[in-house]
Design an enzyme around this catalytic site. Structure first.
Site, mmCIF file in Angstrom:
data_model
loop_
_atom_site.group_PDB
_atom_site.id
_atom_site.type_symbol
_atom_site.label_atom_id
_atom_site.label_comp_id
_atom_site.label_asym_id
_atom_site.label_seq_id
_atom_site.Cartn_x
_atom_site.Cartn_y
_atom_site.Cartn_z
ATOM 1 N N TYR A 14 57.222 -6.685 39.169
ATOM 2 C CA TYR A 14 57.264 -8.154 39.218
ATOM 3 C C TYR A 14 58.213 -8.717 40.282
ATOM 4 C CZ TYR A 14 54.756 -7.649 34.818
ATOM 5 O OH TYR A 14 53.826 -7.308 33.864
ATOM 6 N N HIS A 34 48.711 -14.609 37.866
ATOM 7 C CA HIS A 34 49.470 -13.402 37.532
ATOM 8 C C HIS A 34 50.222 -12.941 38.767
ATOM 9 C CE1 HIS A 34 47.370 -13.049 33.733
ATOM 10 N NE2 HIS A 34 46.247 -13.298 34.385
HETATM 11 C C1 DQA Z 1 51.400 -10.770 34.045
HETATM 12 C C2 DQA Z 1 50.446 -9.602 33.805
HETATM 13 C C3 DQA Z 1 50.313 -9.321 32.319
HETATM 14 O O1 DQA Z 1 49.458 -8.196 32.115
HETATM 15 C C4 DQA Z 1 51.661 -8.994 31.715
HETATM 16 O O2 DQA Z 1 51.528 -8.825 30.309
HETATM 17 C C5 DQA Z 1 52.702 -9.987 32.045
HETATM 18 C C6 DQA Z 1 52.742 -10.562 33.377
HETATM 19 C C7 DQA Z 1 51.663 -11.002 35.547
HETATM 20 O O3 DQA Z 1 52.121 -12.070 35.899
HETATM 21 O O4 DQA Z 1 51.446 -10.092 36.355
HETATM 22 O O5 DQA Z 1 53.584 -10.281 31.233
HETATM 23 O O6 DQA Z 1 50.789 -11.952 33.520
#
Ligand code: DQA
Length: 146
Positions: free
Chosen positions: A26, A104
């Site tokens: 992330y 995402h």
């Molecule tokens: C997310 C992707 C999801 O699978 C995960 O559970 C997240 C973050 C993303 O921003 O990449 O918490 O939404």
């Protein structure tokens, strides 16, 4: 110049930990960093951003209802883990006419099988994934253009 458009940005569970949470996936930007960048960009267009995060599904649902009640311009939603589990979030999106853009940071399709299914996508106007914090900025461009 300002108009009366309001874009609601909703962030689901664990995104409050952005910056320290699995940074290899992330990145190191915090949610505040993303909020600031979005506010700067939106204000250049005279548009307001209301940026929120909750770890609770019901809060996200209530906020979607609020977007409708307040006739907001659009919702940008990172449903996080609820993406892959929440029929209730999908139902809330379908219950409102305000367009919802799903975002995402990561690309869930490159990850575990259980992340390949998004309930939210079935109700979203569109989805942007895989560009890190830029996913939010691209979603904002789309929202501004709606
Ligand atoms: C997310 C992707 C999801 O699978 C995960 O559970 C997240 C973050 C993303 O921003 O990449 O918490 O939404």
């Amino acid at each position: 110049m300002s108009d009366d458009r309001m874009i609601l940005v909703l962030n689901g569970p664990n995104l409050n930990l952005l910056g320290t949470r699995e940074p290899d996936i992330y990145g190191y930007d915090t949610l505040d960093d993303i909020a600031t960048r979005m506010e700067d960009r939106a204000s250049a267009e005279g548009v307001s951003i209301d940026f929120r995060q909750s770890n609770h599904e019901g809060h996200l649902i209530d906020w979607l209802h609020e977007a409708q009640a307040q006739a907001m311009h659009a919702v940008i939603l990172n449903p996080a883990g609820f993406t892959h589990t929440s029929v209730a979030l999908l139902d809330a999106i379908k219950a409102i006419t305000v367009p919802v853009i799903e975002v995402h940071l990561s690309n869930p399709h490159q990850r575990e099988d259980f992340r390949h299914k998004s309930y939210v996508s079935m109700g979203a106007k569109g989805t942007i994934a895989g560009f890190g914090p830029m996913s939010y900025m691209l979603a904002l461009e789309a929202a501004l253009d709606l």
